[in-house]
Design a protein around this motif. Structure first.
Motif, PDB file in Angstrom:
ATOM      1  N   THR A   1       0.839  -1.194   0.000  1.00 17.65           N
ATOM      2  CA  THR A   1       0.000   0.000   0.000  1.00 17.65           C
ATOM      3  C   THR A   1       0.873   1.243   0.000  1.00 17.65           C
ATOM      4  O   THR A   1       1.884   1.304   0.709  1.00 17.65           O
ATOM      5  CB  THR A   1      -0.923   0.010   1.231  1.00 17.65           C
ATOM      6  OG1 THR A   1      -1.824  -1.104   1.163  1.00 17.65           O
ATOM      7  CG2 THR A   1      -1.737   1.296   1.298  1.00 17.65           C
TER       8      THR A   1
ATOM      9  N   TYR B   1       0.662   5.769  -0.311  1.00 19.29           N
ATOM     10  CA  TYR B   1      -0.161   6.974  -0.295  1.00 19.29           C
ATOM     11  C   TYR B   1       0.268   7.908  -1.413  1.00 19.29           C
ATOM     12  O   TYR B   1       1.395   7.869  -1.900  1.00 19.29           O
ATOM     13  CB  TYR B   1      -0.043   7.700   1.046  1.00 19.29           C
ATOM     14  CG  TYR B   1      -0.790   7.051   2.180  1.00 19.29           C
ATOM     15  CD1 TYR B   1      -2.165   6.845   2.102  1.00 19.29           C
ATOM     16  CD2 TYR B   1      -0.125   6.661   3.348  1.00 19.29           C
ATOM     17  CE1 TYR B   1      -2.856   6.247   3.145  1.00 19.29           C
ATOM     18  CE2 TYR B   1      -0.810   6.069   4.400  1.00 19.29           C
ATOM     19  CZ  TYR B   1      -2.173   5.864   4.293  1.00 19.29           C
ATOM     20  OH  TYR B   1      -2.857   5.282   5.323  1.00 19.29           O
TER      21      TYR B   1
ATOM     22  N   THR C   1      -2.103  -1.160  -3.779  1.00 16.28           N
ATOM     23  CA  THR C   1      -3.175  -0.217  -3.473  1.00 16.28           C
ATOM     24  C   THR C   1      -2.548   1.156  -3.290  1.00 16.28           C
ATOM     25  O   THR C   1      -1.631   1.320  -2.475  1.00 16.28           O
ATOM     26  CB  THR C   1      -3.932  -0.617  -2.202  1.00 16.28           C
ATOM     27  OG1 THR C   1      -4.525  -1.901  -2.384  1.00 16.28           O
ATOM     28  CG2 THR C   1      -5.028   0.398  -1.885  1.00 16.28           C
TER      29      THR C   1
ATOM     30  N   ILE D   1      -3.471   5.035  -2.340  1.00 16.34           N
ATOM     31  CA  ILE D   1      -4.534   5.773  -1.670  1.00 16.34           C
ATOM     32  C   ILE D   1      -4.214   7.261  -1.672  1.00 16.34           C
ATOM     33  O   ILE D   1      -3.191   7.691  -1.116  1.00 16.34           O
ATOM     34  CB  ILE D   1      -4.720   5.289  -0.215  1.00 16.34           C
ATOM     35  CG1 ILE D   1      -4.992   3.780  -0.183  1.00 16.34           C
ATOM     36  CG2 ILE D   1      -5.857   6.051   0.452  1.00 16.34           C
ATOM     37  CD1 ILE D   1      -5.000   3.193   1.224  1.00 16.34           C
TER      38      ILE D   1
ATOM     39  N   LYS E   1      -4.476  10.793  -0.284  1.00 13.05           N
ATOM     40  CA  LYS E   1      -4.771  11.307   1.049  1.00 13.05           C
ATOM     41  C   LYS E   1      -5.877  12.359   0.988  1.00 13.05           C
ATOM     42  O   LYS E   1      -5.985  13.126   0.033  1.00 13.05           O
ATOM     43  CB  LYS E   1      -3.517  11.899   1.682  1.00 13.05           C
ATOM     44  CG  LYS E   1      -2.498  10.849   2.124  1.00 13.05           C
ATOM     45  CD  LYS E   1      -1.409  11.471   2.984  1.00 13.05           C
ATOM     46  CE  LYS E   1      -0.501  10.394   3.582  1.00 13.05           C
ATOM     47  NZ  LYS E   1       0.528  10.979   4.476  1.00 13.05           N
TER      48      LYS E   1
ATOM     49  N   THR F   1      -7.333   4.576  -5.242  1.00 18.23           N
ATOM     50  CA  THR F   1      -8.525   5.001  -4.536  1.00 18.23           C
ATOM     51  C   THR F   1      -8.197   6.203  -3.661  1.00 18.23           C
ATOM     52  O   THR F   1      -7.171   6.852  -3.832  1.00 18.23           O
ATOM     53  CB  THR F   1      -9.108   3.825  -3.722  1.00 18.23           C
ATOM     54  OG1 THR F   1     -10.370   4.192  -3.170  1.00 18.23           O
ATOM     55  CG2 THR F   1      -8.163   3.350  -2.644  1.00 18.23           C
ATOM     56  N   SER F   2      -9.077   6.505  -2.731  1.00 15.97           N
ATOM     57  CA  SER F   2      -8.909   7.677  -1.889  1.00 15.97           C
ATOM     58  C   SER F   2      -9.328   7.366  -0.463  1.00 15.97           C
ATOM     59  O   SER F   2     -10.174   6.497  -0.219  1.00 15.97           O
ATOM     60  CB  SER F   2      -9.750   8.837  -2.428  1.00 15.97           C
ATOM     61  OG  SER F   2      -9.727   9.947  -1.559  1.00 15.97           O
ATOM     62  N   GLU F   3      -8.737   8.099   0.485  1.00 20.17           N
ATOM     63  CA  GLU F   3      -9.208   7.995   1.866  1.00 20.17           C
ATOM     64  C   GLU F   3     -10.660   8.448   1.971  1.00 20.17           C
ATOM     65  O   GLU F   3     -11.442   7.890   2.734  1.00 20.17           O
ATOM     66  CB  GLU F   3      -8.338   8.863   2.780  1.00 20.17           C
ATOM     67  CG  GLU F   3      -6.951   8.315   3.033  1.00 20.17           C
ATOM     68  CD  GLU F   3      -6.151   9.171   3.989  1.00 20.17           C
ATOM     69  OE1 GLU F   3      -5.279   8.621   4.683  1.00 20.17           O
ATOM     70  OE2 GLU F   3      -6.381  10.400   4.027  1.00 20.17           O
TER      71      GLU F   3
ATOM     72  N   LYS G   1     -14.119   8.423   0.594  1.00 24.78           N
ATOM     73  CA  LYS G   1     -14.842   7.525  -0.309  1.00 24.78           C
ATOM     74  C   LYS G   1     -16.034   8.235  -0.936  1.00 24.78           C
ATOM     75  O   LYS G   1     -17.195   7.877  -0.743  1.00 24.78           O
ATOM     76  CB  LYS G   1     -15.292   6.267   0.441  1.00 24.78           C
ATOM     77  CG  LYS G   1     -14.177   5.519   1.144  1.00 24.78           C
ATOM     78  CD  LYS G   1     -13.110   5.039   0.170  1.00 24.78           C
ATOM     79  CE  LYS G   1     -12.036   4.222   0.863  1.00 24.78           C
ATOM     80  NZ  LYS G   1     -10.929   3.842  -0.044  1.00 24.78           N
TER      81      LYS G   1
ATOM     82  N   TRP H   1     -10.238  12.793  -5.630  1.00 24.73           N
ATOM     83  CA  TRP H   1      -8.865  13.000  -6.087  1.00 24.73           C
ATOM     84  C   TRP H   1      -8.852  13.118  -7.607  1.00 24.73           C
ATOM     85  O   TRP H   1      -9.883  13.006  -8.257  1.00 24.73           O
ATOM     86  CB  TRP H   1      -7.939  11.889  -5.583  1.00 24.73           C
ATOM     87  CG  TRP H   1      -8.132  10.527  -6.187  1.00 24.73           C
ATOM     88  CD1 TRP H   1      -9.198   9.697  -6.021  1.00 24.73           C
ATOM     89  CD2 TRP H   1      -7.223   9.846  -7.047  1.00 24.73           C
ATOM     90  NE1 TRP H   1      -9.016   8.534  -6.724  1.00 24.73           N
ATOM     91  CE2 TRP H   1      -7.811   8.589  -7.364  1.00 24.73           C
ATOM     92  CE3 TRP H   1      -5.972  10.157  -7.585  1.00 24.73           C
ATOM     93  CZ2 TRP H   1      -7.175   7.665  -8.190  1.00 24.73           C
ATOM     94  CZ3 TRP H   1      -5.349   9.228  -8.410  1.00 24.73           C
ATOM     95  CH2 TRP H   1      -5.946   7.996  -8.704  1.00 24.73           C
TER      96      TRP H   1
END
Length: 380
Positions: free
Chosen positions: A29, A31, A51, A53, A55, A84-86, A88, A93
């Motif tokens: 993972t 960021y 993954t 993510i 922030k 994806t993004s923190e 949801k 983003w």
């Protein structure tokens, strides 16, 4: 000091510029914060199961691949790459932006990306920006202003040396996938619940696409409306700009969520060859606009064949009419469709729409350009 266990390691954060080669390791993972730009000559490798993510902070997060740079992001059906993004929510983003040296019919033959202001365009339609396979992009579409919103993936002058297969854009607040010129070919693309257009092209895109799926849940379910399933332009400022947009598309299943928006909207001079396609769920499932676009259909430069729609074709200029559409090979109007499988999301253990199992063939039989290598091996 830890007691019998290793201290937790904070995932690495990507930001700034990449000027060499970097690999995001399998299953890990990472960021993302702010702009992450892969500069000319650099390569970003992303292994299966990564993954990434974005922030939820006070900066806009996005990935930009410049001309002359590469991204090799190769997930698998069992271990897709998830961006994806923190937060949801749609628009959290800025998505993925790729700039290449293939053509654009924008004035002057080059353009600037809507996000990142990077140059794209040129005369190398065989340009190679890397490999994208088995990637799911969630909650993209950050809006800088009314004119600058981020798609799931934006292809700016991307060449056909680039490999693009098995991608999903999920709940983006702008388009799922947009093509600004270029010649890139794509295969197995899913756009789910994107609030603007599921697929969008402009500036002369002339690649090939096969096995496209667009699905829009209802406004009551989503809390927002969705626009077109496909919005298709040559050039909004100059309908006759060259090279003229002329993608060849086969095996598309496009399901809208009602409302007054068009399903497939062909306009602004675009040409197209569209085969083996189902369009439903929109008040106007298929519309044609502008004399250039309608004349190309009337004269046979463009083709709509083995296309089934839930109502009738709408013609703005009355050059290429529903009668013309109905007489073309294999076309059907006023059709009612039923579905044996409906996968509408990826969260909470939902079906992974990037997997091969989602791309089951419909029962609608027709003919595609069998002499094209890109359709080889598929029974229609």
């Amino acid at each position: 000091m830890t007691s019998g266990t290793e201290a937790a390691v904070e995932p690495e954060t990507l930001q700034g510029e990449l000027t060499g080669e970097k690999t995001l390791s399998q299953g890990q993972t990472y960021y993302l914060t702010g702009e992450y730009t892969v500069k000319a000559g650099a390569t970003l490798n992303i292994e299966p199961g990564v993954t990434l993510i974005a922030k939820h902070d006070d900066v806009v997060d996005y990935i930009l691949i410049e001309q002359g740079a590469k991204i090799n992001a190769e997930g698998t059906a069992d271990a897709p790459i998830v961006m994806t993004s923190e937060k949801k929510e749609p628009g959290a983003w800025g998505g993925l932006h790729i700039c290449g040296y293939a053509h654009t019919n924008a004035a002057g033959g080059t353009g600037k990306s809507e996000i990142g202001n990077a140059t794209y365009g040129g005369n190398d339609d065989n340009d190679n920006s890397g490999v994208l396979k088995y990637i799911r992009l969630e909650y993209t579409g950050y809006a800088f202003d009314e004119e600058h919103e981020a798609n799931g993936v934006s292809f700016y002058g991307v060449g056909n040396g680039t490999t693009v297969e098995h991608l999903q854009a999920y709940q983006g607040s702008d388009d799922g996938f947009e093509f600004f010129g270029g010649s890139v070919n794509v295969k197995y693309m899913v756009a789910t619940d994107c609030s603007d257009d599921s697929f969008d092209w402009t500036e002369g895109w002339n690649g090939k696409a096969q096995f496209l799926v667009a699905y829009q849940s209802t406004e009551d379910e989503l809390g927002y409306a969705c626009d077109c399933l496909m919005e298709c332009d040559n050039n909004g400022s100059n309908y006759a700009a060259t090279p003229v947009a002329h993608p060849v598309i086969a095996n598309a299943t496009l399901v809208g969520n009602g409302g007054d928006a068009q399903g497939v909207r062909l306009r602004a001079g675009t040409q197209v060859e569209l085969y083996n396609t189902l369009i439903t769920g929109k008040e106007k499932p298929l519309t044609v606009e502008t004399a250039e676009t309608e004349n190309a259909l009337k004269e046979g430069t463009s083709k709509l064949e083995y296309v089934a729609i839930s109502k009738e074709l709408t013609s703005k200029e009355n050059i290429y009419t529903n009668a013309d559409f109905a007489q073309a090979a294999g076309n059907l109007t006023n059709q009612t469709f039923s579905w044996t499988d409906k996968y509408v999301g990826t969260a909470d253990g939902g079906k992974d729409l990037s997997a091969d199992s989602f791309f089951t063939k419909t029962n609608y039989k027709g003919a595609v350009k069998a002499d094209e290598d890109w359709t080889a091996g598929w029974t229609l």
